[in-house]
Design an enzyme around this catalytic site. Structure first.
Site, PDB file in Angstrom:
ATOM      1  N   ALA A  80       0.842  -1.195   0.000  1.00 60.89           N
ATOM      2  CA  ALA A  80       0.000   0.000   0.000  1.00 60.89           C
ATOM      3  C   ALA A  80       0.875   1.242   0.000  1.00 60.89           C
ATOM      4  O   ALA A  80       2.050   1.217   0.405  1.00 60.89           O
ATOM      5  CB  ALA A  80      -0.917   0.024   1.217  1.00 60.89           C
ATOM      6  N   TYR A 133      -5.545   9.612   1.337  1.00 60.76           N
ATOM      7  CA  TYR A 133      -5.169   8.248   1.711  1.00 60.76           C
ATOM      8  C   TYR A 133      -6.397   7.418   2.055  1.00 60.76           C
ATOM      9  O   TYR A 133      -6.588   6.303   1.546  1.00 60.76           O
ATOM     10  CB  TYR A 133      -4.202   8.278   2.889  1.00 60.76           C
ATOM     11  CG  TYR A 133      -3.993   6.924   3.536  1.00 60.76           C
ATOM     12  CD1 TYR A 133      -3.258   5.932   2.875  1.00 60.76           C
ATOM     13  CD2 TYR A 133      -4.540   6.625   4.781  1.00 60.76           C
ATOM     14  CE1 TYR A 133      -3.082   4.682   3.459  1.00 60.76           C
ATOM     15  CE2 TYR A 133      -4.360   5.392   5.360  1.00 60.76           C
ATOM     16  CZ  TYR A 133      -3.630   4.424   4.707  1.00 60.76           C
ATOM     17  OH  TYR A 133      -3.463   3.195   5.272  1.00 60.76           O
TER      18      TYR A 133
END
Length: 300
Positions: free
Chosen positions: A61, A126
């Site tokens: 990620a 995010y």
């Protein structure tokens, strides 16, 4: 059973490899750049196919929360499109995927702990990119387990626990935002839970409960008290120590907004898989004791 984990140098991949070491019937294969690059879609299926998975753990990620505000294209390429492509590759190979998501999909306005049915409302790029990743994973592979977790730390990589210990080596007092609440979660504990899920998948009739779950350390705390506990444990084992000074989010501004309350209820996971993670204080002691004794505060 072979678990293929994306993000080979991440906290979870390293924790999973360590926790699986020596276990009969389990092999962990971690893959990452340059062989698997989530910004280069053409690398994803070949890298996973070569690894011959029985289960894919999608842990890679983009986690630079503040930097994502300036580069949303990269955050979404990795956390949304890349995650979807990993899940799609697993589907093409006929295997399930476990995808790791985050509490940052919520806005923090809820009183009490969030449950899976609460509506996401991310405050940051995010958080939005990770929410888009959840959607992409679910669409790409019906045999998915999506795990939202919170405030992940471990003896590996860069994380809040190691940062506090490092700062305490040089500072008598550390200012910590103390009006944000969450569940400190050990990547070592997540790894153990993933191995339990993998064992279920390995059964002839696994009866696996696919879907979306919250998986985090038991108990919520604010960041200031989290830091105090880290340093109290460090002091017991002869490590660094400092005073913690509470500050508010408004006094310590960051580019990306954080949820004020990101605590997660894990009841659904416990009901589905028959386990819960330990109390966060217990798991913090395990990692801090190890970091102090191994002098790994500045090491990956």
């Amino acid at each position: 059973m072979r678990l293929v984990v994306t993000g080979c140098m991440g906290q979870l991949a390293l924790s999973l490899a360590e926790q699986a070491f020596g276990l009969p019937g389990i092999e962990v294969v971690s893959i990452g750049r340059p062989h698997l690059d989530l910004t280069r879609p053409g690398t994803i299926f070949p890298a996973i196919e070569r690894s011959r998975p029985d289960l894919v753990v999608s842990a890679a990620a983009y986690t630079a929360v503040d930097a994502a505000e300036d580069d949303p294209g990269l955050a979404f390429a990795i956390n949304a499109a890349g995650a979807g492509a990993v899940a799609g590759a697993a589907a093409r190979l006929g295997v399930p995927v476990i995808h790791i998501s985050t509490d940052y999909v919520f806005d923090g306005a809820r009183k009490g702990s969030y449950v899976e049915s609460d509506a996401p409302a991310p405050l940051s790029v995010y958080g939005a990119s990770k929410l888009a990743g959840e959607v992409a994973v679910a669409a790409a592979n019906p045999r998915h387990v999506i795990l939202r977790t919170s405030w992940v730390y471990s003896p590996f990589g860069t994380n809040f626990v190691k940062t506090i210990l490092r700062l305490a080596e040089d500072c008598d007092e550390i200012a910590v935002v103390s009006d944000q609440y969450g569940n400190p979660t050990s990547a070592l504990d997540i790894a153990e839970a993933l191995l339990d899920i993998a064992e279920l998948f390995a059964q002839p009739r696994p009866g696996a409960a696919f879907g979306l779950y919250h998986l985090a350390g038991t108990g919520a705390v604010n960041r200031g008290d989290f830091a105090r506990h880290v340093l109290a444990v460090s002091r017991v084992y002869g490590g660094s120590w400092a005073d913690i000074r509470n500050v508010t989010t408004a006094e310590f501004p960051a580019k990306a907004r954080r949820p004020a309350n990101a605590s997660l209820s894990t009841d659904s996971f416990t009901n589905a898989f028959g386990r819960a993670l330990p109390a966060w204080q217990q798991s913090v002691e395990v990692s801090v004791r190890r970091l102090v004794r191994e002098k790994r505060i500045n090491a990956r």
